[in-house]
Design an enzyme around this catalytic site. Structure first.
Site, PDB file in Angstrom:
ATOM      1  N   ASN A  31       0.728  -1.104   0.178  1.00 42.22           N
ATOM      2  CA  ASN A  31      -0.216   0.249   0.107  1.00 42.22           C
ATOM      3  C   ASN A  31       0.550   1.218   0.019  1.00 42.22           C
ATOM      4  OD1 ASN A  31       0.989  -1.085   2.810  1.00 42.22           O
ATOM      5  ND2 ASN A  31      -1.003  -0.083   3.255  1.00 42.22           N
TER       6      ASN A  31
ATOM      7  N   ASN B 157      -0.894   8.358   0.811  1.00 41.95           N
ATOM      8  CA  ASN B 157      -0.878  10.762   0.678  1.00 41.95           C
ATOM      9  C   ASN B 157      -1.458  10.884   1.650  1.00 41.95           C
ATOM     10  OD1 ASN B 157      -1.061  12.074  -0.946  1.00 41.95           O
ATOM     11  ND2 ASN B 157       0.083  11.279  -2.505  1.00 41.95           N
TER      12      ASN B 157
ATOM     13  N   ALA C 233      -2.614  13.625   0.775  1.00 45.99           N
ATOM     14  CA  ALA C 233      -4.390  13.404   0.054  1.00 45.99           C
ATOM     15  C   ALA C 233      -4.863  12.054  -0.307  1.00 45.99           C
ATOM     16  CB  ALA C 233      -4.535  14.089  -1.179  1.00 45.99           C
TER      17      ALA C 233
ATOM     18  N   GLU D 192      -2.544  -4.422  -3.652  1.00 42.97           N
ATOM     19  CA  GLU D 192      -3.096  -5.412  -4.547  1.00 42.97           C
ATOM     20  C   GLU D 192      -2.725  -4.651  -5.746  1.00 42.97           C
ATOM     21  OE1 GLU D 192      -4.485  -4.496  -1.845  1.00 42.97           O
ATOM     22  OE2 GLU D 192      -6.365  -6.160  -0.621  1.00 42.97           O
TER      23      GLU D 192
END
Length: 164
Positions: free
Chosen positions: A63, A66, A68, A76
């Site tokens: 993963n 961010n 944002a 995935e």
């Protein structure tokens, strides 16, 4: 209207991580490595995915968060998109996914989100063969699904876009 079973062809099996085939054990270990390298400073929830291609190549993803929030991407999709970008002609055989809190020693069961399920399902459709999925839980059990369709039985596909 009589009741009818709509998922009779689906298969999800749960067993001990100690009893997995060596290639699955290696895929899970690669997913753990990917999770340890996740960029998750906001959630502190590290997810790793390892995609095994038909040729035996393994592509990792984790993963990527961010500030944002919607701009981040799940492990995935990072792994699948990377695999198909690098090896567009190869089919995906299997995917292992692991997840854990950054401060935790053990892993927790985390199933793919809806966007990831839809994306992985698209690859099953394109290659016209199922993708096996392996998920690890905190008790050292592996959940094995013989197809992404088991997680998304009413998927949206190209069939929905065709006019009759």
């Amino acid at each position: 209207m009589p009741k009818r079973e709509i998922t009779k062809n689906s298969k999800i099996t749960v067993y001990s991580v100690d009893s997995v085939e060596p290639e699955v054990a290696e895929l899970i270990e690669q997913a753990k490595l990917a999770a340890s390298q996740a960029y998750a400073p906001y959630s502190n929830f590290q997810v790793g995915a390892a995609v095994k291609l038909k040729s035996g190549k393994i592509v990792l993803g984790n993963n990527q968060e961010n500030a944002a929030y919607p701009s981040g991407l799940c492990a995935e999709r990072v792994a699948c998109f990377s695999a198909k970008a690098q090896f567009p002609e190869e089919s995906i055989d299997m995917i292992a996914i692991v997840a854990k809190q950054a401060s935790a020693e053990g892993y927790t069961l985390a199933t793919p989100c809806g966007s990831c399920r839809q994306s992985m399902s698209e690859y099953e459709n394109i290659q016209e063969q199922p993708i096996k999925l392996y998920l690890l839980n905190a008790e050292g059990e592996v959940y094995e699904s013989d197809s992404i369709d088991n997680l998304l039985p009413f998927k949206f596909s190209e069939k929905n876009l065709k006019s009759e």
